[in-house]
Design an enzyme around this catalytic site. Structure first.
Site, PDB file in Angstrom:
ATOM      1  N   ASP A  74      -5.653  24.867 -22.414  1.00  0.00           N
ATOM      2  CA  ASP A  74      -6.954  25.318 -21.931  1.00  0.00           C
ATOM      3  C   ASP A  74      -7.451  26.485 -22.781  1.00  0.00           C
ATOM      4  O   ASP A  74      -6.672  27.179 -23.435  1.00  0.00           O
ATOM      5  CB  ASP A  74      -6.851  25.795 -20.475  1.00  0.00           C
ATOM      6  CG  ASP A  74      -6.362  24.703 -19.537  1.00  0.00           C
ATOM      7  OD1 ASP A  74      -6.727  23.531 -19.764  1.00  0.00           O
ATOM      8  OD2 ASP A  74      -5.617  25.027 -18.593  1.00  0.00           O
TER       9      ASP A  74
ATOM     10  N   GLU B  60      -3.084  19.465 -23.717  1.00  0.00           N
ATOM     11  CA  GLU B  60      -2.320  20.415 -22.914  1.00  0.00           C
ATOM     12  C   GLU B  60      -3.002  21.771 -22.764  1.00  0.00           C
ATOM     13  O   GLU B  60      -2.875  22.417 -21.734  1.00  0.00           O
ATOM     14  CB  GLU B  60      -0.945  20.628 -23.557  1.00  0.00           C
ATOM     15  CG  GLU B  60      -0.044  21.617 -22.837  1.00  0.00           C
ATOM     16  CD  GLU B  60       0.472  21.096 -21.505  1.00  0.00           C
ATOM     17  OE1 GLU B  60       0.892  21.920 -20.666  1.00  0.00           O
ATOM     18  OE2 GLU B  60       0.461  19.864 -21.316  1.00  0.00           O
TER      19      GLU B  60
ATOM     20  N   ASP C 101      -9.273  27.214 -16.254  1.00  0.00           N
ATOM     21  CA  ASP C 101      -8.565  26.718 -15.075  1.00  0.00           C
ATOM     22  C   ASP C 101      -8.034  27.883 -14.260  1.00  0.00           C
ATOM     23  O   ASP C 101      -7.497  28.856 -14.801  1.00  0.00           O
ATOM     24  CB  ASP C 101      -7.408  25.793 -15.487  1.00  0.00           C
ATOM     25  CG  ASP C 101      -7.891  24.401 -15.888  1.00  0.00           C
ATOM     26  OD1 ASP C 101      -9.120  24.193 -15.933  1.00  0.00           O
ATOM     27  OD2 ASP C 101      -7.044  23.536 -16.158  1.00  0.00           O
TER      28      ASP C 101
ATOM     29  N   ASP D 293      -8.442  20.037 -23.436  1.00  0.00           N
ATOM     30  CA  ASP D 293      -8.156  20.038 -21.998  1.00  0.00           C
ATOM     31  C   ASP D 293      -9.239  20.868 -21.292  1.00  0.00           C
ATOM     32  O   ASP D 293     -10.416  20.723 -21.591  1.00  0.00           O
ATOM     33  CB  ASP D 293      -6.756  20.572 -21.726  1.00  0.00           C
ATOM     34  CG  ASP D 293      -6.267  20.239 -20.316  1.00  0.00           C
ATOM     35  OD1 ASP D 293      -6.842  19.339 -19.669  1.00  0.00           O
ATOM     36  OD2 ASP D 293      -5.321  20.885 -19.847  1.00  0.00           O
TER      37      ASP D 293
ATOM     38  N   ARG E 176     -16.416  18.683 -13.582  1.00  0.00           N
ATOM     39  CA  ARG E 176     -15.599  19.833 -13.164  1.00  0.00           C
ATOM     40  C   ARG E 176     -16.301  21.165 -13.406  1.00  0.00           C
ATOM     41  O   ARG E 176     -15.815  22.023 -14.127  1.00  0.00           O
ATOM     42  CB  ARG E 176     -14.233  19.838 -13.860  1.00  0.00           C
ATOM     43  CG  ARG E 176     -13.388  18.639 -13.548  1.00  0.00           C
ATOM     44  CD  ARG E 176     -11.992  18.784 -14.124  1.00  0.00           C
ATOM     45  NE  ARG E 176     -11.164  17.610 -13.849  1.00  0.00           N
ATOM     46  CZ  ARG E 176      -9.898  17.490 -14.200  1.00  0.00           C
ATOM     47  NH1 ARG E 176      -9.289  18.473 -14.847  1.00  0.00           N
ATOM     48  NH2 ARG E 176      -9.223  16.393 -13.907  1.00  0.00           N
TER      49      ARG E 176
END
Length: 390
Positions: free
Chosen positions: A171, A169, A214, A210, A267
């Protein structure tokens, strides 16, 4: 005898004096140690546009702090609120305060530090570091994060998603519903807990990391510069989800430049809806079987209505069988990509948009910036990116 006018102190004045003394004892107010705390975002990226990003650079002397613990940092956040402030990080800040998280609820309650508006958070020297938690830039404006390391939080209670297995969950840094953010000379790393230490649960990998950084839910005008991302899987997500156009469409303008992505699987970044400019970055990885963790998959992920302009990036990926794998297209709904001046290994990369059948971006970069050649990016290597190299 009349009271001496120089000795008389009203009740209200005495109260304010006592309050001031109390604050001085609890809040770590100090002089400016890191002179770069007074700098705003340069104009060579999206954070420098639309009025620019100043963070806490306009802080008065009373709003310059040095902190060395999570509690001190929370106290400063509460006391200074949205006033311009420069907060200097000294040493390692353990967001958990040395108390292991016991559950999802416990980790949610204690592991996140919410950075307020008009803040410059800057590390002192080479040792500034956050461990066992996350930094949230949530529903605020005008934030600068510089010169410190963030070691990725480890989820103690991953959740299971049917068809996707165990997922974490938390970041390292989340920028959400926020505008004008400059991320500069940070190091983000899995650190002491690497993916090869994952265990198995019910026959599937128990994933405990995670994202690193983000940027989502309508965030805008973000620059990431001179930073080092290393040893991680899902590194940077720009755009919340395929169905979040109401918040993200027309937003998510992000620049990534002069940074290093080392042993990153994917990513870097993956983009939905946003307009992303990536230049002068170095990508170091391994696509071969000899790497049990952090095996290279792709660099640029282009999703729904996402767009990336890539320039003069260097990709040095061992075992990369096909240069086209650098770009991964997630659907073909309005997404676009272009590249010029980038290299793979020692050869010019001529893939461009044909790598994934993407269209050419129609938008223009609105700022001036300095390009160096991809071979110069490789020669520079990792010497200037990351914490302690400002």
């Amino acid at each position: 005898m009349k009271p001496n006018k120089y000795m008389a102190i009203s009740t209200s004045s005495l109260f304010l004096l006592c309050l001031s003394v109390a604050q001085a004892e609890t809040l770590p107010i100090t002089q400016l140690i890191v002179k770069q705390g007074k700098e705003g975002a340069p104009s060579d990226g999206w954070a420098g546009q639309a009025g620019g990003t100043t963070g806490g650079s306009l802080a008065s002397w009373k709003n310059i702090y040095t902190v060395s613990s999570a509690q001190q940092l929370r106290d400063v956040f509460n006391a200074a609120a949205d006033q311009p402030k420069i907060i200097q990080i000294k040493g390692t800040i353990d967001i958990s305060n040395g108390i292991p998280y016991k559950s999802f609820a416990d980790q949610k309650k204690r592991s996140q530090l919410a950075v307020p508006a008009n803040t410059t958070l800057i590390g002192i020297g080479k040792e500034a570091k956050f461990i066992h938690g996350s930094l949230l830039v949530n529903q605020v404006q005008n934030v600068i994060l510089r010169n410190f390391t963030v070691e990725m939080p480890v989820d103690v209670a991953p959740h299971y998603e049917q068809g996707d297995g165990w997922n974490a969950e938390w970041d390292g840094i989340t920028i959400e519903e926020s505008q004008h953010v400059w991320v500069d000379h940070l190091t983000l790393t899995d650190g002491s807990f690497t993916d090869d230490q994952y265990k198995q649960k019910d026959g599937e990998t128990w994933t405990q990391h995670d994202g690193m950084l983000d940027i989502k839910r309508g965030s805008d005008f973000v620059t990431i510069s001179w930073s080092d991302f290393n040893h991680h899987d899902k590194t940077m997500l720009i755009g919340h989800s395929d169905g979040n156009s109401a918040q993200d469409a027309g937003k998510l303008h992000v620049t990534i430049h002069d940074s290093v992505f080392e042993l990153i699987e994917q990513r870097s970044p993956r983009v939905r809806f946003g307009q992303v400019h990536s230049f002068n970055n170095l990508f170091l990885g391994d696509a071969g079987a000899r790497v049990p963790a952090y095996r290279y998959q792709y660099s640029f992920g282009v999703g729904v209505k996402g767009s990336i302009i890539s320039e003069n990036n260097q990709f040095s990926i061992n075992g990369l069988s096909d240069n086209y794998k650098i770009v991964n297209a997630f659907g073909k709904d309005g997404n676009s990509f272009s590249d010029k001046g980038s290299y793979t290994g020692n050869s010019a990369w001529l893939g461009g948009t044909k790598c994934a059948g993407l269209s050419v971006p129609k938008w223009k970069i609105p700022y001036t910036y300095k390009l160096i050649t991809a071979p110069q990016v490789l020669q520079r290597g990792t010497t200037q990116a990351g914490a302690g190299k400002m």
